[in-house]
Write an enzyme that holds these catalytic residues in place. Structure first.
Site, PDB file in Angstrom:
ATOM      1  N   LYS A  95     -13.256  -0.919   6.554  1.00 24.24           N
ATOM      2  CA  LYS A  95     -13.870  -1.672   5.463  1.00 24.24           C
ATOM      3  C   LYS A  95     -14.879  -2.683   5.986  1.00 24.24           C
ATOM      4  CE  LYS A  95     -10.184   0.213   3.686  1.00 24.24           C
ATOM      5  NZ  LYS A  95      -9.662   0.878   2.556  1.00 24.24           N
ATOM      6  N   TRP A 115       0.864  -1.184   0.000  1.00 23.61           N
ATOM      7  CA  TRP A 115       0.000   0.000   0.000  1.00 23.61           C
ATOM      8  C   TRP A 115       0.906   1.241   0.000  1.00 23.61           C
ATOM      9  CZ3 TRP A 115      -1.921   2.820   4.757  1.00 23.61           C
ATOM     10  CH2 TRP A 115      -2.943   3.723   4.435  1.00 23.61           C
ATOM     11  N   ALA A 170      -6.408  -4.868   7.369  1.00 27.82           N
ATOM     12  CA  ALA A 170      -7.386  -3.842   7.012  1.00 27.82           C
ATOM     13  C   ALA A 170      -8.647  -4.449   6.406  1.00 27.82           C
ATOM     14  CB  ALA A 170      -6.765  -2.844   6.042  1.00 27.82           C
ATOM     15  N   ASP A 177      -0.517  -5.744   9.274  1.00 23.19           N
ATOM     16  CA  ASP A 177      -1.570  -4.801   8.894  1.00 23.19           C
ATOM     17  C   ASP A 177      -2.799  -5.623   8.496  1.00 23.19           C
ATOM     18  OD1 ASP A 177      -3.134  -2.776   7.934  1.00 23.19           O
ATOM     19  OD2 ASP A 177      -1.671  -1.976   6.509  1.00 23.19           O
TER      20      ASP A 177
END
Ligand code: LMR
Length: 394
Positions: free
Chosen positions: A243, A127, A210, A208
């Protein structure tokens, strides 16, 4: 003073949002920023979120400060959701953060406090905001191989070869599930080898997460993170609720710090609290409280899980439809990787020029590295995209 300012590098995801907005073609298709869209192109407020907010508005009696770490009930609920019983709760320190980005930022600030000379290893690609923040903080950074441009799967041999060279105490940033931007993810067996390699190197994982629930399911998507959390003395985990709860603008995230024992966890907690105080004082509360309300109420939680499952199945269906359509048009299975990828994104694996052709000739917007947001599609736009991909000679 401001006269000394220089232009900052543009974020390619955010600048694409602007270009898309400015395009007046009514056929335009937005496969850019990672926001879930339903078949009519809307990003709805999830049912359970609406209900939790209704209860909050009705029942909340104060807006006074909560605490530097945020509401402890939020930390408990998120730790249960992500880590279940992978390790004792007393070994985990946690702070609420403004979104997953806030958690990543605080994790890196933690590295600066605890191991300022450590190198942070990121996947190639990752990202774009990961390297951007690391550079902004003046930290050392290196890349490990991750994506095989030919197969569009994980370059596992390259990844392991690079991770074997990580120095003791270095930080390795991993995507716990649904890799952004590629959509390619290690298998369970590959995760075991990754863990063994990082253990041998005495590295510190920063995970991470997400997109928990966007890949194969809430439990399935947490497996790698749980294994990592249990396998190392110290781990940092940055999780986002943007999300999977669809509460993007509420900025709801959490940073967990796994410590060796209770004493170390207390010191870790104190340092995390300190970092919150330095950076923004008390973390945002509204989204965290909505999430806690949902996770702690069996009926709301069941409804949230059902809606999340619909979301996931929609994306899986679109992946399959696109792969099928491309197989039909090209008489070739080279796009089958789209159905194998997981999460919101797939990296098509084409040049910036071809991405630009898709934008200029077909009003199809994807990030310049050819990352497509699968959730930006619907049954009607899949054939349009497939034909455009073929027409552009991809
Ligand atoms: C994305 O990757 O599109 C999302 O995480 C949104 C963002 O902030 O970049």
């Amino acid at each position: 003073m401001f006269q000394t300012l220089k232009a900052q590098p543009a974020d390619k995801i955010l600048s694409l949002m602007q270009t898309y907005k400015a395009d007046d073609r009514d056929t335009k298709i937005d496969l850019g920023v990672g926001v879930y869209k339903d078949a009519s192109g809307n990003t709805p407020v999830m049912r359970a979120v609406k209900e939790a907010e209704r209860r909050l508005v009705a029942d909340q009696t104060t807006k006074a400060y909560v605490g530097l770490a945020g509401d402890p009930a939020f930390a408990d609920a998120m730790i249960e959701l992500l880590l279940a019983d992978a390790l004792p709760r007393e070994h985990i320190a946690a702070i609420a953060t403004p979104g997953g980005t806030g958690a990543i930022r605080q994790a890196l600030e933690m590295v600066k406090l605890a191991a300022p000379d450590a190198t942070v290893w990121i996947s190639a690609p990752t990202w774009p905001n990961h390297p951007s923040i690391i550079k902004y903080l003046g930290m050392k950074m290196r890349e490990y191989r991750y994506f095989d441009e030919d197969t569009r799967g994980v370059d596992f041999d390259g990844m392991i070869a690079d991770l074997s060279t990580v120095a003791e105490g270095d930080i390795v940033l991993l995507h716990g599930c649904c890799h952004n931007p590629t959509g390619a993810n290690p298998t369970a067996d590959q995760w075991d080898t990754i863990i063994q390699t990082l253990q041998a190197a005495k590295a510190v994982p920063l995970v991470d997460v997400a997109y928990q629930g966007f890949g194969d399911g809430l439990e399935e998507d947490a497996q790698a993170t749980r294994k990592i959390a249990a396998a190392f003395a110290n781990v940092m985990i940055a999780a986002s609720c943007s999300k999977n709860f669809g509460i993007y603008r509420e900025r709801t995230g959490i940073l967990m710090g796994i410590a060796r024992d209770e004493t170390e966890a207390k010191m870790t907690q104190a340092n995390l609290n300190f970092l919150n105080r330095q950076n923004y004082s008390f973390p945002p509360d509204h989204g965290a409280r909505v999430v806690t309300t949902i996770l702690n109420d069996p009926a709301l939680r069941a409804d949230w899980e059902a809606e999340l499952e619909e979301t996931r199945n929609t994306m899986l269906g679109l992946r399959k439809q696109l792969a099928d359509e491309l197989r039909r048009l090209t008489n070739d299975d080279r796009f089958d990787f789209i159905a194998d990828h997981r999460g919101m994104f797939s990296r098509l694996g084409t040049s910036e020029d071809k991405v630009e052709t898709l934008r200029a000739d077909h009003a199809i917007y994807m990030v310049s590295d050819s990352r497509m947001n699968i959730a930006g599609l619907n049954e009607k736009t899949v054939p349009i995209l497939a034909k455009a991909i073929v027409d552009a000679g991809i």
